[in-house]
Design a protein around this motif. Sequence first.
Motif, PDB file in Angstrom:
ATOM      1  N   ARG A  91     -44.313  26.829  54.422  1.00 49.66           N
ATOM      2  CA  ARG A  91     -44.485  25.929  53.174  1.00 49.66           C
ATOM      3  C   ARG A  91     -43.393  24.972  53.065  1.00 49.66           C
ATOM      4  O   ARG A  91     -43.582  23.735  52.779  1.00 49.66           O
ATOM      5  CB  ARG A  91     -44.540  26.799  51.724  1.00 49.66           C
ATOM      6  CG  ARG A  91     -44.476  25.940  50.659  1.00 49.66           C
ATOM      7  CD  ARG A  91     -44.816  26.698  49.476  1.00 49.66           C
ATOM      8  NE  ARG A  91     -44.746  25.862  48.229  1.00 49.66           N
ATOM      9  CZ  ARG A  91     -45.657  25.022  47.759  1.00 49.66           C
ATOM     10  NH1 ARG A  91     -46.854  25.230  48.376  1.00 49.66           N
ATOM     11  NH2 ARG A  91     -45.799  24.308  46.689  1.00 49.66           N
ATOM     12  N   ASP A  92     -42.370  25.341  53.501  1.00 51.29           N
ATOM     13  CA  ASP A  92     -40.884  24.619  53.479  1.00 51.29           C
ATOM     14  C   ASP A  92     -40.658  23.696  54.787  1.00 51.29           C
ATOM     15  O   ASP A  92     -39.687  23.057  54.672  1.00 51.29           O
ATOM     16  CB  ASP A  92     -39.702  25.119  53.149  1.00 51.29           C
ATOM     17  CG  ASP A  92     -40.019  25.590  51.672  1.00 51.29           C
ATOM     18  OD1 ASP A  92     -41.064  25.148  50.828  1.00 51.29           O
ATOM     19  OD2 ASP A  92     -39.153  26.640  50.983  1.00 51.29           O
ATOM     20  N   ALA A  93     -41.654  23.580  55.608  1.00 50.72           N
ATOM     21  CA  ALA A  93     -41.112  23.411  57.170  1.00 50.72           C
ATOM     22  C   ALA A  93     -40.777  21.731  57.024  1.00 50.72           C
ATOM     23  O   ALA A  93     -39.768  21.499  57.727  1.00 50.72           O
ATOM     24  CB  ALA A  93     -42.247  23.529  57.822  1.00 50.72           C
ATOM     25  N   THR A  94     -41.341  21.118  56.269  1.00 52.53           N
ATOM     26  CA  THR A  94     -41.080  19.513  56.320  1.00 52.53           C
ATOM     27  C   THR A  94     -39.708  19.137  55.569  1.00 52.53           C
ATOM     28  O   THR A  94     -39.058  18.384  55.996  1.00 52.53           O
ATOM     29  CB  THR A  94     -42.217  18.818  55.523  1.00 52.53           C
ATOM     30  OG1 THR A  94     -43.285  18.912  56.041  1.00 52.53           O
ATOM     31  CG2 THR A  94     -41.742  17.250  55.284  1.00 52.53           C
ATOM     32  N   ALA A  95     -39.481  19.979  54.343  1.00 48.82           N
ATOM     33  CA  ALA A  95     -38.089  19.882  53.616  1.00 48.82           C
ATOM     34  C   ALA A  95     -37.052  20.437  54.575  1.00 48.82           C
ATOM     35  O   ALA A  95     -35.918  19.716  54.479  1.00 48.82           O
ATOM     36  CB  ALA A  95     -38.259  20.529  52.409  1.00 48.82           C
ATOM     37  N   ASP A  96     -37.370  21.552  55.148  1.00 47.74           N
ATOM     38  CA  ASP A  96     -36.231  22.242  56.103  1.00 47.74           C
ATOM     39  C   ASP A  96     -35.704  21.267  57.024  1.00 47.74           C
ATOM     40  O   ASP A  96     -34.718  21.442  57.570  1.00 47.74           O
ATOM     41  CB  ASP A  96     -36.693  23.416  56.544  1.00 47.74           C
ATOM     42  CG  ASP A  96     -36.919  24.709  55.686  1.00 47.74           C
ATOM     43  OD1 ASP A  96     -36.382  24.260  54.370  1.00 47.74           O
ATOM     44  OD2 ASP A  96     -37.562  25.440  56.045  1.00 47.74           O
ATOM     45  N   ARG A  97     -36.709  20.403  57.697  1.00 46.72           N
ATOM     46  CA  ARG A  97     -36.194  19.575  58.858  1.00 46.72           C
ATOM     47  C   ARG A  97     -35.372  18.525  58.309  1.00 46.72           C
ATOM     48  O   ARG A  97     -34.553  17.874  59.131  1.00 46.72           O
ATOM     49  CB  ARG A  97     -37.455  18.587  59.331  1.00 46.72           C
ATOM     50  CG  ARG A  97     -38.615  19.720  60.144  1.00 46.72           C
ATOM     51  CD  ARG A  97     -39.591  18.920  60.668  1.00 46.72           C
ATOM     52  NE  ARG A  97     -40.573  19.755  61.309  1.00 46.72           N
ATOM     53  CZ  ARG A  97     -41.817  19.972  60.829  1.00 46.72           C
ATOM     54  NH1 ARG A  97     -42.064  19.484  59.455  1.00 46.72           N
ATOM     55  NH2 ARG A  97     -42.701  20.861  61.297  1.00 46.72           N
ATOM     56  N   ALA A  98     -35.233  18.108  57.063  1.00 45.98           N
ATOM     57  CA  ALA A  98     -34.080  17.403  56.504  1.00 45.98           C
ATOM     58  C   ALA A  98     -32.954  17.986  56.080  1.00 45.98           C
ATOM     59  O   ALA A  98     -31.883  17.253  55.709  1.00 45.98           O
ATOM     60  CB  ALA A  98     -34.538  16.403  55.401  1.00 45.98           C
ATOM     61  N   CYS A 103     -32.860  23.100  59.541  1.00 47.13           N
ATOM     62  CA  CYS A 103     -33.816  22.373  60.473  1.00 47.13           C
ATOM     63  C   CYS A 103     -33.862  23.320  61.713  1.00 47.13           C
ATOM     64  O   CYS A 103     -34.643  22.916  62.953  1.00 47.13           O
ATOM     65  CB  CYS A 103     -33.179  21.033  60.885  1.00 47.13           C
ATOM     66  SG  CYS A 103     -31.447  21.161  61.532  1.00 47.13           S
ATOM     67  N   ALA A 108     -39.550  24.851  61.356  1.00 46.96           N
ATOM     68  CA  ALA A 108     -39.058  23.690  61.179  1.00 46.96           C
ATOM     69  C   ALA A 108     -38.702  22.892  62.432  1.00 46.96           C
ATOM     70  O   ALA A 108     -38.914  21.921  62.632  1.00 46.96           O
ATOM     71  CB  ALA A 108     -37.609  23.662  60.235  1.00 46.96           C
ATOM     72  N   GLY A 110     -40.155  23.548  65.321  1.00 45.90           N
ATOM     73  CA  GLY A 110     -41.590  23.224  65.902  1.00 45.90           C
ATOM     74  C   GLY A 110     -41.679  24.432  67.055  1.00 45.90           C
ATOM     75  O   GLY A 110     -42.810  24.244  67.772  1.00 45.90           O
ATOM     76  N   VAL A 114     -47.007  25.722  62.202  1.00 45.61           N
ATOM     77  CA  VAL A 114     -47.188  25.993  60.843  1.00 45.61           C
ATOM     78  C   VAL A 114     -48.291  26.973  60.298  1.00 45.61           C
ATOM     79  O   VAL A 114     -48.331  28.067  59.811  1.00 45.61           O
ATOM     80  CB  VAL A 114     -47.023  24.887  59.684  1.00 45.61           C
ATOM     81  CG1 VAL A 114     -47.654  25.279  58.385  1.00 45.61           C
ATOM     82  CG2 VAL A 114     -46.061  24.074  59.945  1.00 45.61           C
TER      83      VAL A 114
END
Length: 325
Positions: A91-98, A103, A108, A110, A114
């Motif tokens: 769920r938090d993959a996008t936020a974790d990349r930042a 990351c 996160a 890749g 997901v």
Amino acid sequence: MTERAALLEEPPPGPGVATAPPPDPRARALGLPRGLLRTARPRQWVKNVLVAAAPAAAGDLFRRQTLHQLPLLFILFTAAASAVYLINDARDATADRAHPDKCRRPVAAGEVPVPAAYAAGALLAALVPAAAAVLCNPATAALLGAYLLMQLAYCLSWKNVLVVDLVVVTAGFLLRAMIGGPALGIPLSRWFLITAGFGALFMVAAKRYSEALRTAREQRTDKGATRALLREYSDGYLRFVWQLAAGGAVLAYCLWALESGGTPAGVLPWRQLSMIPFILAVLRYAVFADRGTAGAPENVVLRDRPLAVIALAWTGLYAMAVAGV
């Protein structure tokens, strides 16, 4: 120029020129299982040793039934926690990349798709209560189901609600500590529940306090993204919570030890003496909380030698009390 002519004009690599090795199919095949395992946080599994807390407090740790059931309870709770980690990271993959640290998490980064993380987490979440109902009893399945529901709700929204996030994480630790009671038919003392609850809140609030201090440092140095909720807690409030919880845990343990009654003549009051290392352990952990270095409780518990010595002293005294020596 045709493609054939271009290939003819391009010189072959010389004997001293290194060429990239072809991808290893075996490594690619193992990449997803390895990534799923890393997403399940093996370093966090030490927390699930708490399933032994209730039988240990009741003096039933070395019964045959207990020794048979505890490994199963550990596996079930580890699987439940792993399901939550998998779904949370998906769920938090996008936020974790930042995030400067998150990351590197497999989802996160890749390494784990997901959908695969969601599927693995959902499968574990469905299997754990069913396995507990078959291998243990309905009460154990209900507690594990409650843990999963609370933690999944935490992942979806509750982790962004002030105070509620502290309560949910604390409840997760408390469920770990108490599940051995229903699973083994051991009555849970009210003092055990109060001590475990305040002790869990102490560690959770100390963790949040450390994270909040780190967030403030990152904001000053413009490093990466952090959880918005941590900026809503004041340092003073989190310090108040962990200090209140530490005092509550110490008071509850002391009242429980003193309420246990006297001991036979000629035998030392081991249970009452165990208050000394218990208080020392709280004071020692408070050092890390005060410094803001208790963001990873498992690292504090496993790496601090004085704390390990204190824990051994407490274990010895409590064991003497249980044995009636």
